[in-house]
Motif scaffolding. Structure first.
Motif, short mmCIF file in Angstrom:
data_model
loop_
_atom_site.label_atom_id
_atom_site.label_comp_id
_atom_site.label_asym_id
_atom_site.label_seq_id
_atom_site.Cartn_x
_atom_site.Cartn_y
_atom_site.Cartn_z
N ASN A 20 0.83 -1.21 0.00
CA ASN A 20 0.00 0.00 0.00
C ASN A 20 0.86 1.26 0.00
N ASP A 24 1.15 4.01 -3.18
CA ASP A 24 0.86 5.43 -2.94
C ASP A 24 2.04 6.31 -3.32
N SER A 27 2.71 6.25 -7.23
CA SER A 27 1.69 7.00 -7.97
C SER A 27 1.93 8.50 -7.85
N SER A 28 2.29 8.96 -6.66
CA SER A 28 2.54 10.38 -6.45
C SER A 28 3.76 10.85 -7.24
N ILE A 160 -5.39 11.03 -8.33
CA ILE A 160 -4.98 10.73 -6.96
C ILE A 160 -4.60 12.04 -6.26
N ARG A 161 -4.52 11.95 -4.96
CA ARG A 161 -4.04 13.09 -4.19
C ARG A 161 -2.51 13.04 -4.20
N ALA A 168 6.51 11.23 -0.62
CA ALA A 168 6.26 10.17 -1.59
C ALA A 168 7.45 9.21 -1.67
N LEU A 171 7.53 7.11 1.41
CA LEU A 171 6.53 6.04 1.34
C LEU A 171 7.03 4.88 0.49
N ARG A 227 -6.72 -0.41 -6.62
CA ARG A 227 -6.79 1.06 -6.59
C ARG A 227 -6.86 1.66 -7.99
N ARG A 229 -4.85 1.29 -10.65
CA ARG A 229 -3.57 1.74 -11.17
C ARG A 229 -2.99 0.63 -12.05
#
Length: 313
Positions: A20, A24, A27-28, A160-161, A168, A171, A227, A229
């Motif tokens: 997860n 995230d 993607s960011s 996405i946010r 990022a 993460l 999600r 993606r």
């Protein structure tokens, strides 16, 4: 034994949480730098999640346990396509851009075919240093073509946010650490159980280690597809496969020529057939979609293959 089983269970939780975080963060970063999600999945996530296979195969080859090293690569890649993509497509249906199919799925087949030819067809009983150099050259060529020509592909994925780059990137690192740590716990527990059942090194490489080192790809692909993606979900698998066959085997053979037992020929050909079948499925019915029924076919084929190698011993 009890501790190994507990780590096995805890590993799955850490694995999913790490996936997860990784999705995230990736993607960011894709949005921040206007990079296709597919490129991020293909290059960054795909290569990153292949580090367990790299460590196991490289060390196994250096120590003379090449059966585990080569078996890990072959077992992992068959699992990636038949089980991971199959299970994910059965749950969500996966849409691919034409360029992913026409370029990267073909490169996937080329990577596997090159390794199979070098390992079995040239009469040297494995992969030599010269062949390893060719494989690494092919990887660099693929990487150049991918980075140069993919960013004109627009991802049709949900907005996405976007978070700041430091967070990022953090993460992504936390996610990679989580999936490696969780994957290691799962593999360690499974290996203890497998050895207790008297499984051979080759069988452990093809099943327990090969499957276990693919757990990062499984977690990332499933979470990314959930999600919405698909770029990361599919790119992660294809990038991992290409990296495994061209770089992991290539670097291992540069350090010490990789001996490949003739008994692995059938397994390597099945991996090649899996890659070819994935490409062929893209043109059945609605093009460029891996449909639910095709995913179920993949999962069924993997179960048949698993029974085959277990029965073979």
């Amino acid at each position: 034994m009890t501790l190994s089983i507990l780590l096995f269970i805890a590993g799955f939780y850490v694995l999913v949480r790490g996936a997860n975080f990784l999705v995230d963060g990736a993607s960011s970063i894709a949005r921040l730098f206007h990079i296709s999600n597919f490129v991020v999945g293909l290059v960054i996530v795909g290569i990153g999640t292949s580090i367990p296979e790299f460590a196991i195969s490289f060390i196994a080859n250096l120590t003379g346990a090449s059966d585990i090293g080569f078996g890990t690569i072959v077992g992992s890649n068959t699992f990636n396509i038949f089980f991971i993509l199959g299970l994910t497509a059965a749950a969500f249906t996966l849409r691919l851009h034409p360029i992913w199919v026409e370029r990267d799925l073909k490169w996937n087949m080329l990577a596997v075919a090159t390794a199979v030819i070098f390992a079995f067809s040239l009469g040297n009983g494995g992969i030599s240093r010269l062949e390893a150099a060719v494989m690494l050259g092919l990887f660099l060529l693929w990487l150049y073509v991918t980075i140069k020509k993919t960013n004109n592909v627009v991802d049709d994925e949900k907005p996405i946010r976007v978070i700041a780059f430091p967070l990022a990137f953090g993460l992504m690192l936390a996610g990679l650490l989580g999936i490696f740590l969780g994957g290691k716990w799962v593999v360690d527990g499974a290996e203890v159980l497998a050895r207790a059942l008297g499984m051979s090194e080759a069988l452990i490489g093809l099943t327990v280690v090969g499957l276990g080192t693919s757990l990062p790809e499984l977690a990332v692909t499933f979470v990314a597809a959930y999600r919405d993606r698909p770029g990361i979900a599919i790119g992660n698998i294809i990038g991992s496969n290409i990296f495994d066959f061209l770089v992991i085997l290539g670097v291992s053979a540069l350090a010490r020529p990789v001996f490949v037992a003739p008994g692995f020929f059938t397994d390597a050909v099945i991996t090649l057939l899996a890659s070819a079948l994935l490409y062929g499925f893209m043109f059945v019915g609605t093009p460029y979609i891996l449909k639910r029924w095709q995913g179920l076919v993949f999962v069924f084929l993997y179960i048949v293959y698993l029974f085959y190698i277990i029965g073979r011993g």
